[in-house]
Scaffold this motif. Structure first.
Motif, PDB file in Angstrom:
ATOM      1  N   GLY A   1      27.973  48.350  46.269  1.00 17.57           N
ATOM      2  CA  GLY A   1      27.128  48.841  45.205  1.00 17.57           C
ATOM      3  C   GLY A   1      25.669  48.491  45.466  1.00 17.57           C
ATOM      4  N   HIS A   2      24.780  49.275  44.889  1.00 20.74           N
ATOM      5  CA  HIS A   2      23.353  49.131  45.177  1.00 20.74           C
ATOM      6  C   HIS A   2      22.801  47.769  44.777  1.00 20.74           C
ATOM      7  N   PHE A   3      23.436  47.137  43.798  1.00 25.71           N
ATOM      8  CA  PHE A   3      22.888  45.878  43.287  1.00 25.71           C
ATOM      9  C   PHE A   3      23.283  44.674  44.154  1.00 25.71           C
ATOM     10  N   VAL A   4      24.197  44.880  45.092  1.00 34.62           N
ATOM     11  CA  VAL A   4      24.708  43.754  45.882  1.00 34.62           C
ATOM     12  C   VAL A   4      23.603  43.154  46.751  1.00 34.62           C
ATOM     13  N   GLU A   5      22.819  44.001  47.379  1.00 30.11           N
ATOM     14  CA  GLU A   5      21.629  43.569  48.137  1.00 30.11           C
ATOM     15  C   GLU A   5      21.951  42.470  49.139  1.00 30.11           C
ATOM     16  N   GLY A   6      23.086  42.617  49.838  1.00 28.98           N
ATOM     17  CA  GLY A   6      23.429  41.692  50.903  1.00 28.98           C
ATOM     18  C   GLY A   6      24.026  40.372  50.447  1.00 28.98           C
ATOM     19  N   ARG A   7      24.265  40.201  49.162  1.00 28.07           N
ATOM     20  CA  ARG A   7      24.780  38.932  48.645  1.00 28.07           C
ATOM     21  C   ARG A   7      26.300  38.822  48.720  1.00 28.07           C
ATOM     22  N   PHE A   8      27.003  39.945  48.725  1.00 25.87           N
ATOM     23  CA  PHE A   8      28.461  39.946  48.704  1.00 25.87           C
ATOM     24  C   PHE A   8      29.001  40.474  50.023  1.00 25.87           C
ATOM     25  N   THR A   9      30.186  39.984  50.376  1.00 24.35           N
ATOM     26  CA  THR A   9      30.884  40.475  51.564  1.00 24.35           C
ATOM     27  C   THR A   9      32.347  40.704  51.228  1.00 24.35           C
ATOM     28  N   ILE A  10      32.820  41.912  51.493  1.00 27.05           N
ATOM     29  CA  ILE A  10      34.232  42.216  51.293  1.00 27.05           C
ATOM     30  C   ILE A  10      34.936  42.125  52.641  1.00 27.05           C
ATOM     31  N   SER A  11      36.141  41.569  52.633  1.00 34.37           N
ATOM     32  CA  SER A  11      36.919  41.446  53.856  1.00 34.37           C
ATOM     33  C   SER A  11      38.392  41.532  53.499  1.00 34.37           C
ATOM     34  N   ARG A  12      39.228  41.610  54.523  1.00 36.63           N
ATOM     35  CA  ARG A  12      40.660  41.725  54.249  1.00 36.63           C
ATOM     36  C   ARG A  12      41.454  41.065  55.350  1.00 36.63           C
ATOM     37  N   ASP A  13      42.653  40.644  54.985  1.00 39.19           N
ATOM     38  CA  ASP A  13      43.628  40.107  55.924  1.00 39.19           C
ATOM     39  C   ASP A  13      44.946  40.777  55.582  1.00 39.19           C
ATOM     40  N   ASN A  14      45.251  41.837  56.298  1.00 37.74           N
ATOM     41  CA  ASN A  14      46.459  42.607  55.965  1.00 37.74           C
ATOM     42  C   ASN A  14      47.731  41.780  56.155  1.00 37.74           C
ATOM     43  N   ALA A  15      47.714  40.877  57.105  1.00 37.99           N
ATOM     44  CA  ALA A  15      48.894  40.032  57.327  1.00 37.99           C
ATOM     45  C   ALA A  15      49.161  39.139  56.123  1.00 37.99           C
ATOM     46  N   GLN A  16      48.095  38.723  55.458  1.00 36.01           N
ATOM     47  CA  GLN A  16      48.220  37.900  54.253  1.00 36.01           C
ATOM     48  C   GLN A  16      48.273  38.738  52.983  1.00 36.01           C
ATOM     49  N   LYS A  17      48.225  40.067  53.142  1.00 34.38           N
ATOM     50  CA  LYS A  17      48.259  40.997  52.009  1.00 34.38           C
ATOM     51  C   LYS A  17      47.141  40.713  51.015  1.00 34.38           C
ATOM     52  N   SER A  18      45.990  40.361  51.530  1.00 33.27           N
ATOM     53  CA  SER A  18      44.902  39.966  50.649  1.00 33.27           C
ATOM     54  C   SER A  18      43.562  40.570  51.057  1.00 33.27           C
ATOM     55  N   VAL A  19      42.773  40.823  50.044  1.00 36.99           N
ATOM     56  CA  VAL A  19      41.387  41.261  50.216  1.00 36.99           C
ATOM     57  C   VAL A  19      40.501  40.261  49.492  1.00 36.99           C
ATOM     58  N   TYR A  20      39.337  40.004  50.066  1.00 32.58           N
ATOM     59  CA  TYR A  20      38.465  38.976  49.530  1.00 32.58           C
ATOM     60  C   TYR A  20      37.083  39.545  49.215  1.00 32.58           C
ATOM     61  N   LEU A  21      36.450  38.931  48.236  1.00 31.37           N
ATOM     62  CA  LEU A  21      35.060  39.261  47.921  1.00 31.37           C
ATOM     63  C   LEU A  21      34.289  37.943  47.867  1.00 31.37           C
ATOM     64  N   GLN A  22      33.520  37.692  48.911  1.00 27.08           N
ATOM     65  CA  GLN A  22      32.675  36.512  48.950  1.00 27.08           C
ATOM     66  C   GLN A  22      31.356  36.847  48.270  1.00 27.08           C
ATOM     67  N   MET A  23      31.039  36.099  47.236  1.00 25.32           N
ATOM     68  CA  MET A  23      29.829  36.366  46.463  1.00 25.32           C
ATOM     69  C   MET A  23      28.901  35.166  46.572  1.00 25.32           C
ATOM     70  N   ASN A  24      27.741  35.392  47.123  1.00 27.97           N
ATOM     71  CA  ASN A  24      26.742  34.343  47.294  1.00 27.97           C
ATOM     72  C   ASN A  24      25.507  34.652  46.459  1.00 27.97           C
ATOM     73  N   ASN A  25      24.698  33.642  46.242  1.00 26.70           N
ATOM     74  CA  ASN A  25      23.449  33.794  45.495  1.00 26.70           C
ATOM     75  C   ASN A  25      23.690  34.543  44.178  1.00 26.70           C
ATOM     76  N   LEU A  26      24.672  34.079  43.441  1.00 26.36           N
ATOM     77  CA  LEU A  26      25.037  34.748  42.199  1.00 26.36           C
ATOM     78  C   LEU A  26      23.931  34.654  41.162  1.00 26.36           C
ATOM     79  N   LYS A  27      23.831  35.701  40.373  1.00 28.57           N
ATOM     80  CA  LYS A  27      22.812  35.795  39.333  1.00 28.57           C
ATOM     81  C   LYS A  27      23.506  35.903  37.971  1.00 28.57           C
TER      82      LYS A  27
END
Length: 128
Positions: free
Chosen positions: A60-86
């Motif tokens: 989304g436009h508001f993320v501005e490089g602060r969040f990172t989405i990733s996934r590990d299909n073997a672990q059946k999981s998706v992650y959202l790392q959120m930094n510099n939260l406002k």
């Protein structure tokens, strides 16, 4: 297919959180996963999405490089790392799944109606 979101909590502005979304009852590797958020009195908005194998992401436009989405299909999981939260990041965060083998970002990725399965929300509260 069921999705379980977790990892929300209370954090001070500038802090970080890592949200997780675990899938059961389906093969995660066949799904695009999106994160959306909804603050009280506001519409649900798109945060990020990742394609089935993790090669392609969109934010989304508001993320501005602060969040990172990733996934590990073997672990059946998706992650959202959120930094510099406002404080304006305060919302319920939802993960959602769409059966898709997209290899590029399409215009419908941010559209909530394009996702067939939804998890319950996990609350993120950012204090100032």
């Amino acid at each position: 297919v069921q999705l379980q979101a977790s990892g929300g909590g209370l954090v001070q502005a500038g802090g970080s959180l890592r949200l997780s979304c675990r899938m059961s009852g389906g093969a995660l590797s066949q799904y695009r996963i999106g994160w959306f958020r909804q603050a009280p009195g506001q519409e649900r908005s798109f945060v990020a999405a990742i394609n089935f194998n993790g090669d392609v992401t969109s934010y989304g436009h508001f993320v501005e490089g602060r969040f990172t989405i990733s996934r590990d299909n073997a672990q059946k999981s998706v992650y959202l790392q959120m930094n510099n939260l406002k404080p304006e990041d305060t919302a319920d965060y939802y993960c959602a799944a769409d059966l898709s083998m997209d290899t590029t970002v399409y215009s419908w990725w941010p559209v909530a109606d394009e996702y067939d399965y939804w998890g319950q929300g996990t609350l993120v509260t950012v204090s100032s």
